[in-house]
Motif scaffolding. Sequence first.
Motif, PDB file in Angstrom:
ATOM      1  N   ASP A  22     -51.248 -38.988 -86.018  1.00  0.00           N
ATOM      2  CA  ASP A  22     -51.908 -37.792 -85.486  1.00  0.00           C
ATOM      3  C   ASP A  22     -50.964 -36.980 -84.605  1.00  0.00           C
ATOM      4  N   THR A  23     -50.171 -37.668 -83.807  1.00  0.00           N
ATOM      5  CA  THR A  23     -49.202 -36.978 -82.949  1.00  0.00           C
ATOM      6  C   THR A  23     -48.153 -36.264 -83.796  1.00  0.00           C
ATOM      7  N   ALA A  24     -47.643 -36.936 -84.828  1.00  0.00           N
ATOM      8  CA  ALA A  24     -46.648 -36.316 -85.706  1.00  0.00           C
ATOM      9  C   ALA A  24     -47.230 -35.106 -86.419  1.00  0.00           C
ATOM     10  N   THR A  25     -48.471 -35.218 -86.856  1.00  0.00           N
ATOM     11  CA  THR A  25     -49.135 -34.094 -87.520  1.00  0.00           C
ATOM     12  C   THR A  25     -49.321 -32.937 -86.554  1.00  0.00           C
ATOM     13  N   ARG A  26     -49.740 -33.247 -85.344  1.00  0.00           N
ATOM     14  CA  ARG A  26     -49.998 -32.209 -84.335  1.00  0.00           C
ATOM     15  C   ARG A  26     -48.734 -31.413 -84.023  1.00  0.00           C
ATOM     16  N   TYR A  27     -47.602 -32.080 -83.958  1.00  0.00           N
ATOM     17  CA  TYR A  27     -46.362 -31.418 -83.559  1.00  0.00           C
ATOM     18  C   TYR A  27     -45.442 -31.093 -84.736  1.00  0.00           C
ATOM     19  N   ALA A  28     -45.949 -31.154 -85.954  1.00  0.00           N
ATOM     20  CA  ALA A  28     -45.121 -30.969 -87.154  1.00  0.00           C
ATOM     21  C   ALA A  28     -44.447 -29.603 -87.210  1.00  0.00           C
ATOM     22  N   LEU A  29     -45.091 -28.573 -86.703  1.00  0.00           N
ATOM     23  CA  LEU A  29     -44.509 -27.238 -86.777  1.00  0.00           C
ATOM     24  C   LEU A  29     -43.597 -26.912 -85.598  1.00  0.00           C
ATOM     25  N   LEU A  30     -43.526 -27.795 -84.622  1.00  0.00           N
ATOM     26  CA  LEU A  30     -42.696 -27.523 -83.447  1.00  0.00           C
ATOM     27  C   LEU A  30     -41.212 -27.346 -83.783  1.00  0.00           C
ATOM     28  N   PRO A  31     -40.600 -28.198 -84.621  1.00  0.00           N
ATOM     29  CA  PRO A  31     -39.183 -27.959 -84.958  1.00  0.00           C
ATOM     30  C   PRO A  31     -38.967 -26.600 -85.645  1.00  0.00           C
ATOM     31  N   LEU A  32     -39.885 -26.209 -86.500  1.00  0.00           N
ATOM     32  CA  LEU A  32     -39.779 -24.911 -87.163  1.00  0.00           C
ATOM     33  C   LEU A  32     -39.901 -23.784 -86.141  1.00  0.00           C
ATOM     34  N   ARG A  33     -40.827 -23.939 -85.221  1.00  0.00           N
ATOM     35  CA  ARG A  33     -41.023 -22.927 -84.176  1.00  0.00           C
ATOM     36  C   ARG A  33     -39.777 -22.792 -83.309  1.00  0.00           C
ATOM     37  N   ILE A  34     -39.187 -23.903 -82.941  1.00  0.00           N
ATOM     38  CA  ILE A  34     -37.969 -23.878 -82.116  1.00  0.00           C
ATOM     39  C   ILE A  34     -36.824 -23.241 -82.899  1.00  0.00           C
ATOM     40  N   PHE A  35     -36.640 -23.655 -84.151  1.00  0.00           N
ATOM     41  CA  PHE A  35     -35.552 -23.103 -84.966  1.00  0.00           C
ATOM     42  C   PHE A  35     -35.693 -21.591 -85.138  1.00  0.00           C
ATOM     43  N   LEU A  36     -36.862 -21.140 -85.552  1.00  0.00           N
ATOM     44  CA  LEU A  36     -37.054 -19.710 -85.779  1.00  0.00           C
ATOM     45  C   LEU A  36     -36.967 -18.919 -84.476  1.00  0.00           C
ATOM     46  N   GLY A  37     -37.534 -19.470 -83.403  1.00  0.00           N
ATOM     47  CA  GLY A  37     -37.471 -18.785 -82.114  1.00  0.00           C
ATOM     48  C   GLY A  37     -36.043 -18.605 -81.637  1.00  0.00           C
ATOM     49  N   VAL A  38     -35.280 -19.677 -81.639  1.00  0.00           N
ATOM     50  CA  VAL A  38     -33.889 -19.613 -81.180  1.00  0.00           C
ATOM     51  C   VAL A  38     -33.064 -18.710 -82.102  1.00  0.00           C
ATOM     52  N   THR A  39     -33.268 -18.831 -83.398  1.00  0.00           N
ATOM     53  CA  THR A  39     -32.505 -18.030 -84.361  1.00  0.00           C
ATOM     54  C   THR A  39     -32.778 -16.542 -84.185  1.00  0.00           C
ATOM     55  N   PHE A  40     -34.039 -16.164 -84.002  1.00  0.00           N
ATOM     56  CA  PHE A  40     -34.349 -14.748 -83.854  1.00  0.00           C
ATOM     57  C   PHE A  40     -33.920 -14.216 -82.489  1.00  0.00           C
ATOM     58  N   ILE A  41     -33.968 -15.035 -81.449  1.00  0.00           N
ATOM     59  CA  ILE A  41     -33.438 -14.606 -80.152  1.00  0.00           C
ATOM     60  C   ILE A  41     -31.936 -14.349 -80.286  1.00  0.00           C
ATOM     61  N   TYR A  42     -31.255 -15.276 -80.924  1.00  0.00           N
ATOM     62  CA  TYR A  42     -29.809 -15.123 -81.122  1.00  0.00           C
ATOM     63  C   TYR A  42     -29.503 -13.885 -81.950  1.00  0.00           C
ATOM     64  N   ALA A  43     -30.240 -13.670 -83.043  1.00  0.00           N
ATOM     65  CA  ALA A  43     -29.995 -12.511 -83.912  1.00  0.00           C
ATOM     66  C   ALA A  43     -30.212 -11.205 -83.153  1.00  0.00           C
ATOM     67  N   GLY A  44     -31.265 -11.143 -82.355  1.00  0.00           N
ATOM     68  CA  GLY A  44     -31.533  -9.929 -81.579  1.00  0.00           C
ATOM     69  C   GLY A  44     -30.456  -9.664 -80.549  1.00  0.00           C
ATOM     70  N   LEU A  45     -30.089 -10.701 -79.798  1.00  0.00           N
ATOM     71  CA  LEU A  45     -29.038 -10.535 -78.786  1.00  0.00           C
ATOM     72  C   LEU A  45     -27.691 -10.204 -79.424  1.00  0.00           C
ATOM     73  N   ASP A  46     -27.402 -10.820 -80.556  1.00  0.00           N
ATOM     74  CA  ASP A  46     -26.142 -10.558 -81.259  1.00  0.00           C
ATOM     75  C   ASP A  46     -26.053  -9.093 -81.671  1.00  0.00           C
ATOM     76  N   LYS A  47     -27.142  -8.537 -82.173  1.00  0.00           N
ATOM     77  CA  LYS A  47     -27.150  -7.130 -82.583  1.00  0.00           C
ATOM     78  C   LYS A  47     -27.030  -6.201 -81.366  1.00  0.00           C
ATOM     79  N   LEU A  48     -27.743  -6.525 -80.297  1.00  0.00           N
ATOM     80  CA  LEU A  48     -27.728  -5.663 -79.115  1.00  0.00           C
ATOM     81  C   LEU A  48     -26.376  -5.665 -78.401  1.00  0.00           C
ATOM     82  N   THR A  49     -25.632  -6.751 -78.525  1.00  0.00           N
ATOM     83  CA  THR A  49     -24.353  -6.850 -77.821  1.00  0.00           C
ATOM     84  C   THR A  49     -23.148  -6.560 -78.713  1.00  0.00           C
ATOM     85  N   ASP A  50     -23.386  -6.334 -80.004  1.00  0.00           N
ATOM     86  CA  ASP A  50     -22.290  -6.031 -80.931  1.00  0.00           C
ATOM     87  C   ASP A  50     -22.005  -4.533 -80.887  1.00  0.00           C
ATOM     88  N   SER A  51     -20.835  -4.175 -80.395  1.00  0.00           N
ATOM     89  CA  SER A  51     -20.508  -2.754 -80.232  1.00  0.00           C
ATOM     90  C   SER A  51     -20.411  -2.035 -81.577  1.00  0.00           C
TER      91      SER A  51
END
Length: 179
Positions: A22-51
Motif C-alpha cells: 500500500d505504501t509503494a502504491t501510494r508513493y508510486a508517482l513520487l519519483p515521476l513527480r520529482i523527475f518532471l519537476g526538477v527537469t522543468f525547473i532546470y529547463a526554465g532556468l536554463d532558457k532564462l539564463t541563456d543569453s
Amino acid sequence: MTHGIRTDTQSPYLDGDRGLRDTATRYALLPLRIFLGVTFIYAGLDKLTDSAFLKSGGSGSIGDTMRAVRDSSAIPALVDLALKNPVGFGTAIAIGELAVGLGTLFGLLGRLAALGGALISLSLWLTVSWANSPYYYGNDLAYLMAWLPLVLAGAPYLSLDAMLRARRRHRSGRASLGL
C-alpha cells in the motif's frame, strides 16, 4: 497419520506485506513527480539564463529554432504565431516551465501544474519534435505521456496540496464541533 508436507502454501513473499504494498502504491508517482519537476525547473532556468536563447535571431536563439522547424511542424500556424514575437514566446515558455516545475515538485496545484506541463510538451512535440523520425527519437512525446498520470492523480502525498487539504479538513472538523 501426518505427512511431512506443509498445507499452508501461502508464502509471505507471494502475497507480500500489505502495508508495504500500500505504501509503494501510494508513493508510486513520487519519483515521476520529482523527475518532471526538477527537469522543468532546470529547463526554465536554463532558457532564462541563456543569453543566446532569448533573442529573435542568431545561433541558439528561439527565433532561429522556430524558423528552422516551421515547415516541418505539424502546426505551422502555431510556429508563425510564436515568430511574431519570438523573445516573448521564449520567455513565456521558460516561465511556464519554471512554474510547472515548481508546482509539480512542491505539489502545489498539482493537477493544474501537470496539465501545464502536458500542454507545453504537446506544443513542443507538434512543433519542434514533429519531424523526428522515427517518432520515438523526440523526447517531447515521452514527456507528454509522463505528464498524463500526474494530470489524473495530482499530488496527493508529500505535497502542499495534501497539506492544505488536511488543514481544511481539520478546520471544518473543528467548525462542526463548534470550536
